[in-house]
Design a protein around this motif. Sequence first.
Motif, PDB file in Angstrom:
ATOM      1  N   SER A  87       0.778  -1.346  -0.023  1.00  0.00           N
ATOM      2  CA  SER A  87      -0.026   0.091  -0.046  1.00  0.00           C
ATOM      3  C   SER A  87       0.877   1.291   0.049  1.00  0.00           C
ATOM      4  O   SER A  87       0.461   2.199  -0.548  1.00  0.00           O
ATOM      5  CB  SER A  87      -1.127  -0.172   1.246  1.00  0.00           C
ATOM      6  OG  SER A  87      -1.920  -0.955   1.135  1.00  0.00           O
ATOM      7  N   ASP A  90       4.668   2.934  -4.507  1.00  0.00           N
ATOM      8  CA  ASP A  90       3.972   3.290  -5.706  1.00  0.00           C
ATOM      9  C   ASP A  90       4.784   3.205  -6.825  1.00  0.00           C
ATOM     10  O   ASP A  90       5.961   3.864  -6.891  1.00  0.00           O
ATOM     11  CB  ASP A  90       3.441   4.793  -5.422  1.00  0.00           C
ATOM     12  CG  ASP A  90       2.731   5.496  -6.883  1.00  0.00           C
ATOM     13  OD1 ASP A  90       2.749   4.409  -7.850  1.00  0.00           O
ATOM     14  OD2 ASP A  90       2.290   6.371  -7.006  1.00  0.00           O
ATOM     15  N   TYR A 148       3.131  -4.887  -7.822  1.00  0.00           N
ATOM     16  CA  TYR A 148       2.253  -3.850  -8.341  1.00  0.00           C
ATOM     17  C   TYR A 148       1.812  -4.193  -9.447  1.00  0.00           C
ATOM     18  O   TYR A 148       0.387  -3.964  -9.928  1.00  0.00           O
ATOM     19  CB  TYR A 148       3.177  -2.381  -8.081  1.00  0.00           C
ATOM     20  CG  TYR A 148       2.363  -1.372  -8.479  1.00  0.00           C
ATOM     21  CD1 TYR A 148       1.775  -0.746  -7.571  1.00  0.00           C
ATOM     22  CD2 TYR A 148       2.382  -0.831  -9.791  1.00  0.00           C
ATOM     23  CE1 TYR A 148       1.140   0.680  -7.959  1.00  0.00           C
ATOM     24  CE2 TYR A 148       1.540   0.459 -10.229  1.00  0.00           C
ATOM     25  CZ  TYR A 148       0.999   0.973  -9.222  1.00  0.00           C
ATOM     26  OH  TYR A 148       0.265   2.314  -9.610  1.00  0.00           O
ATOM     27  N   LEU A 152      -1.534  -5.818  -7.619  1.00  0.00           N
ATOM     28  CA  LEU A 152      -2.291  -4.683  -7.225  1.00  0.00           C
ATOM     29  C   LEU A 152      -3.173  -4.019  -8.690  1.00  0.00           C
ATOM     30  O   LEU A 152      -4.401  -3.552  -8.486  1.00  0.00           O
ATOM     31  CB  LEU A 152      -1.652  -3.673  -7.013  1.00  0.00           C
ATOM     32  CG  LEU A 152      -1.045  -4.077  -5.222  1.00  0.00           C
ATOM     33  CD1 LEU A 152      -0.394  -2.894  -4.594  1.00  0.00           C
ATOM     34  CD2 LEU A 152      -2.060  -4.650  -4.405  1.00  0.00           C
ATOM     35  N   ARG A 153      -2.599  -4.118  -9.745  1.00  0.00           N
ATOM     36  CA  ARG A 153      -3.134  -3.505 -10.916  1.00  0.00           C
ATOM     37  C   ARG A 153      -4.354  -4.169 -11.580  1.00  0.00           C
ATOM     38  O   ARG A 153      -5.250  -3.603 -12.036  1.00  0.00           O
ATOM     39  CB  ARG A 153      -2.035  -2.885 -11.988  1.00  0.00           C
ATOM     40  CG  ARG A 153      -1.379  -1.763 -11.842  1.00  0.00           C
ATOM     41  CD  ARG A 153      -2.312  -0.515 -11.765  1.00  0.00           C
ATOM     42  NE  ARG A 153      -1.654   0.579 -11.651  1.00  0.00           N
ATOM     43  CZ  ARG A 153      -2.143   1.901 -11.839  1.00  0.00           C
ATOM     44  NH1 ARG A 153      -3.672   1.901 -12.009  1.00  0.00           N
ATOM     45  NH2 ARG A 153      -1.544   2.966 -11.651  1.00  0.00           N
ATOM     46  N   SER A 154      -4.180  -5.683 -11.451  1.00  0.00           N
ATOM     47  CA  SER A 154      -5.063  -6.433 -12.059  1.00  0.00           C
ATOM     48  C   SER A 154      -4.965  -7.712 -11.528  1.00  0.00           C
ATOM     49  O   SER A 154      -4.019  -8.355 -11.849  1.00  0.00           O
ATOM     50  CB  SER A 154      -4.974  -6.105 -13.736  1.00  0.00           C
ATOM     51  OG  SER A 154      -5.775  -7.304 -14.268  1.00  0.00           O
ATOM     52  N   GLU A 459      -6.873   2.962 -13.762  1.00  0.00           N
ATOM     53  CA  GLU A 459      -7.183   3.254 -12.481  1.00  0.00           C
ATOM     54  C   GLU A 459      -6.963   2.020 -11.533  1.00  0.00           C
ATOM     55  O   GLU A 459      -7.399   0.855 -11.794  1.00  0.00           O
ATOM     56  CB  GLU A 459      -8.789   3.710 -12.164  1.00  0.00           C
ATOM     57  CG  GLU A 459      -8.951   5.210 -12.832  1.00  0.00           C
ATOM     58  CD  GLU A 459      -7.916   6.189 -12.383  1.00  0.00           C
ATOM     59  OE1 GLU A 459      -7.824   6.302 -11.279  1.00  0.00           O
ATOM     60  OE2 GLU A 459      -7.657   6.883 -13.268  1.00  0.00           O
ATOM     61  N   GLU A 460      -6.527   2.341 -10.280  1.00  0.00           N
ATOM     62  CA  GLU A 460      -6.401   1.472  -9.413  1.00  0.00           C
ATOM     63  C   GLU A 460      -7.844   0.923  -8.720  1.00  0.00           C
ATOM     64  O   GLU A 460      -8.858   1.585  -8.838  1.00  0.00           O
ATOM     65  CB  GLU A 460      -5.426   1.687  -8.189  1.00  0.00           C
ATOM     66  CG  GLU A 460      -4.053   1.881  -8.563  1.00  0.00           C
ATOM     67  CD  GLU A 460      -3.217   2.453  -7.295  1.00  0.00           C
ATOM     68  OE1 GLU A 460      -2.105   1.983  -7.371  1.00  0.00           O
ATOM     69  OE2 GLU A 460      -3.998   3.215  -6.407  1.00  0.00           O
ATOM     70  N   GLU A 461      -7.692  -0.383  -8.182  1.00  0.00           N
ATOM     71  CA  GLU A 461      -9.044  -0.841  -7.680  1.00  0.00           C
ATOM     72  C   GLU A 461      -9.302   0.074  -6.245  1.00  0.00           C
ATOM     73  O   GLU A 461      -8.447   0.433  -5.849  1.00  0.00           O
ATOM     74  CB  GLU A 461      -9.133  -2.427  -7.359  1.00  0.00           C
ATOM     75  CG  GLU A 461      -9.233  -3.084  -8.618  1.00  0.00           C
ATOM     76  CD  GLU A 461      -9.336  -4.651  -8.103  1.00  0.00           C
ATOM     77  OE1 GLU A 461     -10.023  -4.885  -7.072  1.00  0.00           O
ATOM     78  OE2 GLU A 461      -9.344  -5.373  -9.108  1.00  0.00           O
ATOM     79  N   VAL A 464      -7.566  -0.674  -3.252  1.00  0.00           N
ATOM     80  CA  VAL A 464      -6.129  -0.180  -3.326  1.00  0.00           C
ATOM     81  C   VAL A 464      -5.976   1.057  -2.883  1.00  0.00           C
ATOM     82  O   VAL A 464      -5.040   1.560  -2.351  1.00  0.00           O
ATOM     83  CB  VAL A 464      -5.549  -0.696  -4.497  1.00  0.00           C
ATOM     84  CG1 VAL A 464      -4.073  -0.418  -4.827  1.00  0.00           C
ATOM     85  CG2 VAL A 464      -5.539  -2.147  -4.912  1.00  0.00           C
ATOM     86  N   GLU A 465      -6.801   1.950  -3.639  1.00  0.00           N
ATOM     87  CA  GLU A 465      -6.688   3.587  -3.368  1.00  0.00           C
ATOM     88  C   GLU A 465      -7.001   3.748  -2.033  1.00  0.00           C
ATOM     89  O   GLU A 465      -6.235   4.766  -1.401  1.00  0.00           O
ATOM     90  CB  GLU A 465      -7.577   4.221  -4.366  1.00  0.00           C
ATOM     91  CG  GLU A 465      -7.644   5.757  -4.148  1.00  0.00           C
ATOM     92  CD  GLU A 465      -8.655   6.218  -5.160  1.00  0.00           C
ATOM     93  OE1 GLU A 465      -8.812   7.370  -5.072  1.00  0.00           O
ATOM     94  OE2 GLU A 465      -9.075   5.710  -6.211  1.00  0.00           O
ATOM     95  N   ARG A 468      -4.140   2.956   0.347  1.00  0.00           N
ATOM     96  CA  ARG A 468      -2.750   3.799   0.228  1.00  0.00           C
ATOM     97  C   ARG A 468      -3.149   5.171   1.094  1.00  0.00           C
ATOM     98  O   ARG A 468      -2.219   5.601   1.945  1.00  0.00           O
ATOM     99  CB  ARG A 468      -2.773   4.321  -1.436  1.00  0.00           C
ATOM    100  CG  ARG A 468      -2.229   3.287  -2.328  1.00  0.00           C
ATOM    101  CD  ARG A 468      -1.691   3.807  -3.582  1.00  0.00           C
ATOM    102  NE  ARG A 468      -1.386   3.057  -4.612  1.00  0.00           N
ATOM    103  CZ  ARG A 468      -0.303   2.176  -4.357  1.00  0.00           C
ATOM    104  NH1 ARG A 468       0.580   2.543  -3.360  1.00  0.00           N
ATOM    105  NH2 ARG A 468       0.344   1.423  -5.442  1.00  0.00           N
TER     106      ARG A 468
END
Length: 502
Positions: A87, A90, A148, A152-154, A459-461, A464-465, A468
């Motif tokens: 988290s 980046d 990442y 995290l992205r998909s 966009e991140e899910e 996840v946002e 962060r």
Amino acid sequence: MTSAAAANNNNNNNKATATLKTLDDLLTDYALQGQYSKQKGLEAIWPIYRQSHPRLPTGLSQAFYTKFLHLPLIDRLSAFPLVLAFSDFDDTNPTSWKKYDNLSFQDLCIKLGVSKRCYREAFEPMVLTGLFAPGKECSAAAALGMAYFFVLRSQNSFDVRWCRGNIGEVIMDPWVELLRVGHGDGVDRAGVDIRGDTKVVGFETMKVEGSDGRRRGEKDKISKVICLNQISGEEFALEADEVVFAVGAAALNGITRNSPQLCEYEEFRRFTNLRGTSVLATRVYLDRKIKIPYSANACFGFDEGIGMTMFDISTLHSNPNHNKSKQADDDDDRQSTTGSIIEVDYYHANPLLVQSDEAIIRKVKNDLDTILGTSSQNANIVDAAIVRLPNAVNWYFPGSHSSMPDVQSTSLSNVYFAGDLVKTNHGSWSQEKAFVTGMEAANLILRRRKDYGIISLGEEELHVEIGRKAVKLFKELLLFGRQLNEDGNGAGALPLLGDFLR
């Protein structure tokens, strides 16, 4: 030798590849993947995440749907504190890279309390086959960057398709031909003169003279590239308008060390810190068909600090369509008389490269016998191919990021860099990152916006946002609490779990 993988979020690579033929023509279907150890055999089964229901948030989906056969739940739960690092990190932010790059991934896991067994059976195999080196010799930033992109992205990024045949013949050769003839998509272009039998042996630079030019911010440039035709032995010079270094870490290191002109610049001297790690690729042809449960497999525990993958080439090349490569056809010819064809590749493999061909073939057979049991033990190798690749892949060792190049040189005005070693804020990894940085370099040369025509990761899910933002707030509260403690009585605050994030 390996049939290259196409991950779900290789958007720019997949778009370019689809200009040749449809992806379904070029790539296999999605399939389950296995993970084996020397001690226990099949350790885990990686599902097809896009087919998993109910659909869970990325990260949680991989944890819940991956079937670990021996790793206890308590050990898997010990990995939860890594969520803090995921988290906080980046991949698009250079500050994140700087913070985590000097720490090894193994040390990060130790700091966060990941159990030894979880690290050994889940994370170490991932790093060995994804970054081609053991976790103690890999930057934590690189491991988090890979995660990442692929986690995290998909969540579907673990769903992998493989090239139906030799990637050089199926994908790269048609691309090269398009470049040579200079047209495609109905647009005529000047053809590219590709000289595969020629290597670069030196450079000439043109320096900015006088204080006026320096004050205006003008830079030196490469004026000529000195080349050697390796067939004729002829040496010649190419006038250089723009120069793109599309090479890996070891090659960039070697080019710099052998060029007194480039060594004049601090930027290039940093590149001599970069290095690669070695790969051993093997393919064996058996005298009978044997049972291989999964077509693509990661393996661990066979050699200390060495990663290993195993591919069922018979299955990956079995699609009976006309788009298979010559290599796949040759494999089919051999398979019709010999049986199964299996590729076994080893990473961080310097200790194996020095062995004789006979010793390597014996090792491959012993490893296959351990993994596949009786069916392999009853088979014999009738043919084999071995490719040694010393220092061929990038080594993301702790502290390496500061020595990596940007897309555009900071010291030479007409020099650019492309490859998965190059810094970019796109957030991609591996093949996709190499392709994206190549597009970025081309855009800069054409004086276009750097991200022109490049598909972003999206966009991140939401979770996840939110994670962060929560970690950022947590860090701010910790810092505020520590300041209050120090201002109040002069004593330093006790170490806290979140301190590594500061």
